[in-house]
Design a protein around this motif. Structure first.
Motif, PDB file in Angstrom:
ATOM      1  N   GLN A 155       0.823  -1.213   0.000  1.00  0.00           N
ATOM      2  CA  GLN A 155       0.000   0.000   0.000  1.00  0.00           C
ATOM      3  C   GLN A 155       0.854   1.260   0.000  1.00  0.00           C
ATOM      4  O   GLN A 155       0.452   2.291  -0.542  1.00  0.00           O
ATOM      5  N   VAL A 156       2.063   1.196   0.559  1.00  0.00           N
ATOM      6  CA  VAL A 156       2.993   2.315   0.463  1.00  0.00           C
ATOM      7  C   VAL A 156       3.393   2.532  -0.997  1.00  0.00           C
ATOM      8  O   VAL A 156       3.428   3.668  -1.488  1.00  0.00           O
ATOM      9  N   LEU A 157       3.685   1.445  -1.714  1.00  0.00           N
ATOM     10  CA  LEU A 157       4.075   1.569  -3.122  1.00  0.00           C
ATOM     11  C   LEU A 157       2.934   2.145  -3.958  1.00  0.00           C
ATOM     12  O   LEU A 157       3.146   3.009  -4.817  1.00  0.00           O
ATOM     13  N   MET A 158       1.713   1.658  -3.733  1.00  0.00           N
ATOM     14  CA  MET A 158       0.559   2.205  -4.451  1.00  0.00           C
ATOM     15  C   MET A 158       0.403   3.691  -4.157  1.00  0.00           C
ATOM     16  O   MET A 158       0.213   4.510  -5.063  1.00  0.00           O
ATOM     17  N   ALA A 159       0.461   4.052  -2.882  1.00  0.00           N
ATOM     18  CA  ALA A 159       0.215   5.439  -2.475  1.00  0.00           C
ATOM     19  C   ALA A 159       1.264   6.382  -3.041  1.00  0.00           C
ATOM     20  O   ALA A 159       0.953   7.535  -3.374  1.00  0.00           O
TER      21      ALA A 159
ATOM     22  N   TYR B 298       0.817   8.684  -6.030  1.00  0.00           N
ATOM     23  CA  TYR B 298      -0.029   9.876  -5.907  1.00  0.00           C
ATOM     24  C   TYR B 298       0.623  10.845  -4.914  1.00  0.00           C
ATOM     25  O   TYR B 298       0.145  11.018  -3.785  1.00  0.00           O
ATOM     26  N   PRO B 299       1.728  11.498  -5.289  1.00  0.00           N
ATOM     27  CA  PRO B 299       2.501  12.306  -4.329  1.00  0.00           C
ATOM     28  C   PRO B 299       1.697  13.409  -3.654  1.00  0.00           C
ATOM     29  O   PRO B 299       1.844  13.642  -2.447  1.00  0.00           O
ATOM     30  N   SER B 300       0.854  14.116  -4.406  1.00  0.00           N
ATOM     31  CA  SER B 300       0.102  15.221  -3.802  1.00  0.00           C
ATOM     32  C   SER B 300      -0.931  14.698  -2.811  1.00  0.00           C
ATOM     33  O   SER B 300      -1.189  15.328  -1.781  1.00  0.00           O
ATOM     34  N   ASN B 301      -1.520  13.541  -3.096  1.00  0.00           N
ATOM     35  CA  ASN B 301      -2.442  12.917  -2.149  1.00  0.00           C
ATOM     36  C   ASN B 301      -1.720  12.570  -0.848  1.00  0.00           C
ATOM     37  O   ASN B 301      -2.250  12.762   0.250  1.00  0.00           O
ATOM     38  N   VAL B 302      -0.510  12.039  -0.965  1.00  0.00           N
ATOM     39  CA  VAL B 302       0.265  11.665   0.216  1.00  0.00           C
ATOM     40  C   VAL B 302       0.560  12.897   1.071  1.00  0.00           C
ATOM     41  O   VAL B 302       0.465  12.852   2.306  1.00  0.00           O
ATOM     42  N   ALA B 303       0.912  13.999   0.420  1.00  0.00           N
ATOM     43  CA  ALA B 303       1.193  15.232   1.169  1.00  0.00           C
ATOM     44  C   ALA B 303      -0.041  15.680   1.947  1.00  0.00           C
ATOM     45  O   ALA B 303       0.059  16.092   3.110  1.00  0.00           O
ATOM     46  N   ASP B 304      -1.204  15.605   1.321  1.00  0.00           N
ATOM     47  CA  ASP B 304      -2.443  16.005   2.004  1.00  0.00           C
ATOM     48  C   ASP B 304      -2.759  15.061   3.162  1.00  0.00           C
ATOM     49  O   ASP B 304      -3.173  15.498   4.245  1.00  0.00           O
TER      50      ASP B 304
ATOM     51  N   ALA C  74      -4.014   5.064   8.812  1.00  0.00           N
ATOM     52  CA  ALA C  74      -4.052   4.085   9.901  1.00  0.00           C
ATOM     53  C   ALA C  74      -2.691   3.961  10.571  1.00  0.00           C
ATOM     54  O   ALA C  74      -2.602   3.499  11.715  1.00  0.00           O
ATOM     55  N   PHE C  75      -1.623   4.372   9.875  1.00  0.00           N
ATOM     56  CA  PHE C  75      -0.252   4.245  10.378  1.00  0.00           C
ATOM     57  C   PHE C  75       0.412   5.624  10.375  1.00  0.00           C
ATOM     58  O   PHE C  75       1.190   5.949   9.476  1.00  0.00           O
ATOM     59  N   PRO C  76       0.113   6.447  11.368  1.00  0.00           N
ATOM     60  CA  PRO C  76       0.606   7.830  11.347  1.00  0.00           C
ATOM     61  C   PRO C  76       2.118   7.944  11.321  1.00  0.00           C
ATOM     62  O   PRO C  76       2.653   8.885  10.722  1.00  0.00           O
ATOM     63  N   GLN C  77       2.845   6.984  11.922  1.00  0.00           N
ATOM     64  CA  GLN C  77       4.300   7.078  11.893  1.00  0.00           C
ATOM     65  C   GLN C  77       4.847   6.872  10.488  1.00  0.00           C
ATOM     66  O   GLN C  77       5.886   7.430  10.128  1.00  0.00           O
ATOM     67  N   VAL C  78       4.148   6.080   9.678  1.00  0.00           N
ATOM     68  CA  VAL C  78       4.582   5.878   8.291  1.00  0.00           C
ATOM     69  C   VAL C  78       4.397   7.170   7.497  1.00  0.00           C
ATOM     70  O   VAL C  78       5.290   7.601   6.750  1.00  0.00           O
ATOM     71  N   LEU C  79       3.247   7.798   7.643  1.00  0.00           N
ATOM     72  CA  LEU C  79       3.012   9.068   6.944  1.00  0.00           C
ATOM     73  C   LEU C  79       3.953  10.161   7.442  1.00  0.00           C
ATOM     74  O   LEU C  79       4.360  11.036   6.669  1.00  0.00           O
ATOM     75  N   ALA C  80       4.318  10.122   8.731  1.00  0.00           N
ATOM     76  CA  ALA C  80       5.268  11.105   9.251  1.00  0.00           C
ATOM     77  C   ALA C  80       6.615  10.965   8.556  1.00  0.00           C
ATOM     78  O   ALA C  80       7.275  11.971   8.237  1.00  0.00           O
ATOM     79  N   GLN C  81       7.047   9.734   8.303  1.00  0.00           N
ATOM     80  CA  GLN C  81       8.290   9.514   7.568  1.00  0.00           C
ATOM     81  C   GLN C  81       8.176  10.002   6.128  1.00  0.00           C
ATOM     82  O   GLN C  81       9.089  10.640   5.592  1.00  0.00           O
TER      83      GLN C  81
ATOM     84  N   LYS D 165       6.198  12.238   4.949  1.00  0.00           N
ATOM     85  CA  LYS D 165       6.101  13.703   4.908  1.00  0.00           C
ATOM     86  C   LYS D 165       7.480  14.347   4.927  1.00  0.00           C
ATOM     87  O   LYS D 165       7.708  15.386   4.289  1.00  0.00           O
ATOM     88  N   GLN D 166       8.426  13.725   5.635  1.00  0.00           N
ATOM     89  CA  GLN D 166       9.775  14.269   5.725  1.00  0.00           C
ATOM     90  C   GLN D 166      10.600  14.010   4.475  1.00  0.00           C
ATOM     91  O   GLN D 166      11.666  14.609   4.307  1.00  0.00           O
ATOM     92  N   HIS D 167      10.114  13.144   3.589  1.00  0.00           N
ATOM     93  CA  HIS D 167      10.892  12.771   2.396  1.00  0.00           C
ATOM     94  C   HIS D 167       9.993  12.811   1.153  1.00  0.00           C
ATOM     95  O   HIS D 167       9.735  11.775   0.523  1.00  0.00           O
ATOM     96  N   PRO D 168       9.520  13.996   0.746  1.00  0.00           N
ATOM     97  CA  PRO D 168       8.615  14.075  -0.415  1.00  0.00           C
ATOM     98  C   PRO D 168       9.286  13.654  -1.724  1.00  0.00           C
ATOM     99  O   PRO D 168       8.628  13.079  -2.591  1.00  0.00           O
ATOM    100  N   ASP D 169      10.593  13.918  -1.863  1.00  0.00           N
ATOM    101  CA  ASP D 169      11.282  13.493  -3.090  1.00  0.00           C
ATOM    102  C   ASP D 169      11.334  11.970  -3.172  1.00  0.00           C
ATOM    103  O   ASP D 169      11.184  11.387  -4.252  1.00  0.00           O
ATOM    104  N   TRP D 170      11.552  11.339  -2.035  1.00  0.00           N
ATOM    105  CA  TRP D 170      11.568   9.880  -1.997  1.00  0.00           C
ATOM    106  C   TRP D 170      10.212   9.335  -2.437  1.00  0.00           C
ATOM    107  O   TRP D 170      10.143   8.360  -3.198  1.00  0.00           O
ATOM    108  N   VAL D 171       9.131   9.953  -1.963  1.00  0.00           N
ATOM    109  CA  VAL D 171       7.785   9.491  -2.316  1.00  0.00           C
ATOM    110  C   VAL D 171       7.600   9.502  -3.828  1.00  0.00           C
ATOM    111  O   VAL D 171       7.158   8.513  -4.431  1.00  0.00           O
ATOM    112  N   GLN D 172       7.953  10.616  -4.466  1.00  0.00           N
ATOM    113  CA  GLN D 172       7.738  10.712  -5.911  1.00  0.00           C
ATOM    114  C   GLN D 172       8.649   9.752  -6.668  1.00  0.00           C
ATOM    115  O   GLN D 172       8.227   9.123  -7.649  1.00  0.00           O
ATOM    116  N   ASN D 173       9.902   9.611  -6.221  1.00  0.00           N
ATOM    117  CA  ASN D 173      10.822   8.709  -6.920  1.00  0.00           C
ATOM    118  C   ASN D 173      10.371   7.252  -6.819  1.00  0.00           C
ATOM    119  O   ASN D 173      10.441   6.500  -7.798  1.00  0.00           O
TER     120      ASN D 173
END
Length: 461
Positions: free
Chosen positions: A63-67, A70-76, A110-117, A119-127
């Motif tokens: 689900q992390v890979l799927m999410a 959608y980088p802008s969705n993840v930021a929100d 459901a996993f706030p610590q995952v989203l916190a990570q 959020k700190q690495h937006p370039d990683w999310v998009q890559n």
């Protein structure tokens, strides 16, 4: 004679030397075309990027890979999670059910610590998202390489928090089987998110030029096993879930699957059909303008170009539209034998608009003068004002006797009606000329057909 032959030989050698890079580049393009994917990241780069999450449970990692697609969705979602720090598990996912995010992104609250990570690495999310869309097989192969390294180093094993399963997977009867390492929650109803230092848990890192990133536990999230990071994995507080984890891997075919029952139980407003497991497909509607990294993804998901160019392509090509309007105006000149040019009309403020003048009707205060004119435009508005010192008539009076008005599309919608209006205008001109003499030309009313606009007009979005 020898000199000439020698010169020719060296010229051929030089030509062949210059052609080698082009031949190699063409061969690389052909190989990429045959494989159907564009290699935007090397294996070393993929291992470097995936090192912080490769040891997550399979369902959470999928689900992390799927999410990440959608980088802008993840930021929100990360912003929402940060503003609701005590909300987690299924309850959090239900609270964001109405948010305009892809369900894979909604599931991560459901996993706030995952989203916190993340959020700190937006370039990683998009890559990661770009890599997963363009090289899904390579991404999943990277996850398996990293898990095997961690297992070989003695840092990946079953515990009270997780179950590590090693099995053989095959894509078909003719394909060789491969060793696959799966990671599952020890208790399906409680999920522990691991934290670890990649330089420790994977043993000696194979690519010194691509060192893995270390993500320490995010602030505010305690990991009870304080020494765990030094020795390998550490686990935070378990998160109780029932349906928030609905993703999974089909390692034999390198696919990401969705458990339909669990998915529908949590996504009551966005259900999918089917039973058992179904394959996941990227939905570009949730991409929200974020450009795709590679050409193959742009073509596959209908986004030819990114950013302002993409928006321009969506609206339509202005240059082509202007050319179409210019052609329509020129045709209008020829059909009405009008001596004025397109440029002259544009200088008078009629750029691209159709000129419609009622043949008859009552105007406020009596009969209209030659200066009164109603100009139609695509927006359907009436412009009254001063143009070149000429006073426009007031049209606010009674129009009951004027009959239906032409509009900018009447010529394109009903050519016969437009021709009737033209003939009526010509007869009116002839009658007025005979009855009032040459001086009547300044006040005569002319009804002209609107130009045909390639199927009824050009629409902007």
């Amino acid at each position: 004679m020898k000199t000439m032959r020698s010169d020719g030989f060296w010229r051929i050698c030089l030509l062949c030397f210059l052609c080698v890079p082009f031949l190699m580049a063409g061969q690389a393009v052909a190989q990429n075309s045959q494989s159907g994917t564009q290699k935007i990241y090397s294996n070393q780069q993929l291992d470097q990027m995936l090192a912080p999450v490769a040891l997550y449970p399979d369902a959470l990692l999928s689900q992390v890979l799927m999410a990440c697609t959608y980088p802008s969705n993840v930021a929100d979602a990360a912003a929402w999670s940060a503003s609701h720090p005590k909300t987690q598990g299924d309850d959090a996912v239900k609270q964001v059910a109405s948010q305009p995010w892809d369900p894979s992104v909604q599931s991560l609250v459901a996993f706030p610590q995952v989203l916190a990570q993340m959020k700190q690495h937006p370039d990683w999310v998009q890559n990661i998202g770009d890599a997963f869309l363009a090289q899904s097989d390579d991404v999943m192969a990277s996850v398996q390489r990293l898990r095997q390294q961690a297992q070989k180093a003695g840092n990946l094993k079953s515990t009270d928090q997780q179950k590590v399963v090693v099995q053989q997977a095959s894509a078909g009867s003719s394909a060789p089987s491969t060793t696959v390492i799966q990671i599952e929650p020890a208790n399906p109803q409680v999920v522990y998110v691991p934290a670890y230092n990649p330089t420790v848990v994977y043993g000696a890192w194979a690519y010194p030029s691509y060192p893995p990133a270390y993500w320490p536990p995010p602030p505010g999230y305690a990991y009870p096993v304080a020494t765990g990071l030094a020795a390998g994995l550490a686990f935070g507080t378990g998160i109780a879930i029932a349906n928030s984890l609905w993703g999974g891997f089909d390692w034999g075919h390198n696919d990401v699957n969705i458990n339909v029952n669990r998915y529908n139980n949590i996504n009551v407003n966005n259900r999918i059909s089917g039973n058992g497991n179904v394959g996941w497909n990227h939905n570009p509607d949730y991409r929200r303008g974020t450009p795709y990294h590679d050409q193959a993804s742009r073509e596959r998901y209908g986004q030819g170009v990114g950013g302002a160019n993409q928006r321009q392509a969506f609206r339509g090509n202005d240059s082509a539209a202007n050319a179409s309007r210019e052609h329509a105006l020129q045709s209008f000149d020829r059909s009405t034998n009008n001596g004025s040019s397109t440029a002259a009309r544009r200088s008078a403020g009629e750029s691209g608009g159709a000129l419609n003048r009622p043949a008859s009707g009552n105007r406020a205060g009596g009969q209209g003068t030659g200066g009164g004119a109603e100009r139609g435009n695509i927006g359907g508005q009436t412009r009254n004002g001063n143009l070149g010192g000429e006073t426009r008539g007031n049209f606010s009076g009674d129009r009951s006797g004027a009959g239906p008005r032409n509009n900018a599309f009447s010529g394109g919608q009903s050519p016969g009606s437009a021709r009737t209006q033209f003939d009526r205008g010509q007869a009116s001109q002839h009658s007025m000329s005979n009855s009032r003499g040459a001086g009547a030309g300044a006040g005569r009313q002319v009804s002209r057909p609107a130009p045909s606009r390639a199927g009824g007009g050009f629409h902007r979005r």
